[in-house]
Write a protein that holds these residues in place. Sequence first.
Motif, PDB file in Angstrom:
ATOM      1  N   SER A  15       0.818  -1.211   0.000  1.00  0.00           N
ATOM      2  CA  SER A  15       0.000   0.000   0.000  1.00  0.00           C
ATOM      3  C   SER A  15       0.853   1.263   0.000  1.00  0.00           C
ATOM      4  N   ALA A  16       0.313   2.297  -0.580  1.00  0.00           N
ATOM      5  CA  ALA A  16       0.993   3.591  -0.609  1.00  0.00           C
ATOM      6  C   ALA A  16       1.211   4.107   0.802  1.00  0.00           C
ATOM      7  N   SER A  17       0.232   3.889   1.672  1.00  0.00           N
ATOM      8  CA  SER A  17       0.372   4.394   3.041  1.00  0.00           C
ATOM      9  C   SER A  17       1.524   3.703   3.762  1.00  0.00           C
ATOM     10  N   LEU A  18       1.730   2.407   3.518  1.00  0.00           N
ATOM     11  CA  LEU A  18       2.855   1.710   4.144  1.00  0.00           C
ATOM     12  C   LEU A  18       4.182   2.229   3.596  1.00  0.00           C
ATOM     13  N   LEU A  19       4.254   2.471   2.294  1.00  0.00           N
ATOM     14  CA  LEU A  19       5.475   3.020   1.707  1.00  0.00           C
ATOM     15  C   LEU A  19       5.792   4.397   2.288  1.00  0.00           C
ATOM     16  N   LEU A  20       4.785   5.263   2.366  1.00  0.00           N
ATOM     17  CA  LEU A  20       5.004   6.609   2.901  1.00  0.00           C
ATOM     18  C   LEU A  20       5.382   6.565   4.377  1.00  0.00           C
ATOM     19  N   ASP A  21       4.730   5.692   5.135  1.00  0.00           N
ATOM     20  CA  ASP A  21       5.037   5.549   6.554  1.00  0.00           C
ATOM     21  C   ASP A  21       6.470   5.055   6.744  1.00  0.00           C
ATOM     22  N   THR A  22       6.886   4.111   5.925  1.00  0.00           N
ATOM     23  CA  THR A  22       8.231   3.550   6.033  1.00  0.00           C
ATOM     24  C   THR A  22       9.283   4.592   5.672  1.00  0.00           C
ATOM     25  N   LEU A  23       9.053   5.353   4.606  1.00  0.00           N
ATOM     26  CA  LEU A  23       9.983   6.433   4.257  1.00  0.00           C
ATOM     27  C   LEU A  23      10.028   7.474   5.371  1.00  0.00           C
ATOM     28  N   GLY A  24       8.867   7.765   5.951  1.00  0.00           N
ATOM     29  CA  GLY A  24       8.813   8.725   7.053  1.00  0.00           C
ATOM     30  C   GLY A  24       9.612   8.265   8.254  1.00  0.00           C
ATOM     31  N   LYS A  25       9.497   6.997   8.587  1.00  0.00           N
ATOM     32  CA  LYS A  25      10.274   6.456   9.718  1.00  0.00           C
ATOM     33  C   LYS A  25      11.764   6.531   9.429  1.00  0.00           C
ATOM     34  N   SER A  26      12.149   6.261   8.194  1.00  0.00           N
ATOM     35  CA  SER A  26      13.560   6.364   7.833  1.00  0.00           C
ATOM     36  C   SER A  26      14.046   7.799   7.956  1.00  0.00           C
ATOM     37  N   LEU A  27      13.248   8.730   7.491  1.00  0.00           N
ATOM     38  CA  LEU A  27      13.612  10.139   7.580  1.00  0.00           C
ATOM     39  C   LEU A  27      13.719  10.579   9.041  1.00  0.00           C
ATOM     40  N   THR A  28      12.803  10.131   9.881  1.00  0.00           N
ATOM     41  CA  THR A  28      12.849  10.460  11.307  1.00  0.00           C
ATOM     42  C   THR A  28      14.087   9.860  11.963  1.00  0.00           C
ATOM     43  N   ARG A  29      14.429   8.612  11.617  1.00  0.00           N
ATOM     44  CA  ARG A  29      15.614   7.968  12.174  1.00  0.00           C
ATOM     45  C   ARG A  29      16.872   8.733  11.771  1.00  0.00           C
ATOM     46  N   ILE A  30      16.955   9.159  10.511  1.00  0.00           N
ATOM     47  CA  ILE A  30      18.104   9.940  10.051  1.00  0.00           C
ATOM     48  C   ILE A  30      18.189  11.249  10.820  1.00  0.00           C
ATOM     49  N   LYS A  31      17.054  11.897  11.001  1.00  0.00           N
ATOM     50  CA  LYS A  31      17.010  13.158  11.770  1.00  0.00           C
ATOM     51  C   LYS A  31      17.566  12.940  13.168  1.00  0.00           C
ATOM     52  N   ASP A  32      17.115  11.890  13.827  1.00  0.00           N
ATOM     53  CA  ASP A  32      17.550  11.616  15.200  1.00  0.00           C
ATOM     54  C   ASP A  32      19.022  11.214  15.250  1.00  0.00           C
ATOM     55  N   GLU A  33      19.435  10.306  14.371  1.00  0.00           N
ATOM     56  CA  GLU A  33      20.822   9.829  14.361  1.00  0.00           C
ATOM     57  C   GLU A  33      21.808  10.946  14.052  1.00  0.00           C
ATOM     58  N   ASP A  34      21.416  11.852  13.144  1.00  0.00           N
ATOM     59  CA  ASP A  34      22.324  12.915  12.724  1.00  0.00           C
ATOM     60  C   ASP A  34      22.190  14.183  13.554  1.00  0.00           C
ATOM     61  N   GLY A  35      21.229  14.202  14.488  1.00  0.00           N
ATOM     62  CA  GLY A  35      21.012  15.401  15.289  1.00  0.00           C
ATOM     63  C   GLY A  35      20.556  16.574  14.438  1.00  0.00           C
ATOM     64  N   ALA A  36      19.795  16.291  13.411  1.00  0.00           N
ATOM     65  CA  ALA A  36      19.344  17.314  12.466  1.00  0.00           C
ATOM     66  C   ALA A  36      17.968  17.851  12.870  1.00  0.00           C
ATOM     67  N   THR A  37      17.578  18.920  12.231  1.00  0.00           N
ATOM     68  CA  THR A  37      16.240  19.481  12.395  1.00  0.00           C
ATOM     69  C   THR A  37      15.457  19.208  11.115  1.00  0.00           C
ATOM     70  N   PHE A  38      14.146  19.441  11.179  1.00  0.00           N
ATOM     71  CA  PHE A  38      13.359  19.296   9.952  1.00  0.00           C
ATOM     72  C   PHE A  38      13.792  20.322   8.915  1.00  0.00           C
ATOM     73  N   LYS A  39      14.233  21.473   9.374  1.00  0.00           N
ATOM     74  CA  LYS A  39      14.744  22.483   8.440  1.00  0.00           C
ATOM     75  C   LYS A  39      15.982  21.955   7.720  1.00  0.00           C
ATOM     76  N   ASP A  40      16.879  21.281   8.463  1.00  0.00           N
ATOM     77  CA  ASP A  40      18.073  20.689   7.852  1.00  0.00           C
ATOM     78  C   ASP A  40      17.680  19.654   6.796  1.00  0.00           C
ATOM     79  N   LEU A  41      16.723  18.808   7.146  1.00  0.00           N
ATOM     80  CA  LEU A  41      16.268  17.796   6.195  1.00  0.00           C
ATOM     81  C   LEU A  41      15.654  18.451   4.967  1.00  0.00           C
TER      82      LEU A  41
END
Length: 159
Positions: free
Chosen positions: A14-40
């Motif tokens: 499903s599209a929702s699962l794909l979007l959710d999975t990409l979102g989780k990856s983006l959130t993990r990168i944000k947390d691991e890299d100490g970034a902000t949403f602005k940085d992303l």
Amino acid sequence: MTDGHIHTRYRTVSASLLLDTLGKSLTRIKDEDGATFKDLGVVLGKSGDRAEAYAKGDGEMGAVAFLRACERWDGRFANDALALVGMKLVPAETSAATDRDALPAITGLLHQVALALSDDGKIDDRELDAMGPALDAAGRAVDMMRDRRRRQQLKLVGG
């Protein structure tokens, strides 16, 4: 093939699962890299608010933003979602490995697999984690050979 056997590579996701999975990856990168949403957002070519929406799975990312994310974060970003459809992202230049590097990389992994299987015929999570570097090295060697084979096949087709 028996009834009920589903080949996961060709299953519908499903599209929702794909979007959710990409979102989780983006959130993990944000947390691991100490970034902000602005940085992303800067990496994605979008605003911080848009990056936050992607992280929540609230919006479909366009091709340009997706490719910018892949370029910056490669498999860290895309591979969890791509795995849902039986794929993975690897850099085109997977390694500086030479043909000589392939043998010890692949046999080193085979040795670790054999050791893990020798006790109970299974590879448990701890054993798999321990063989991570060998698995990555063998994967790079195999990817290098696949890439070389693909280039050779293109030459044959192109004349």
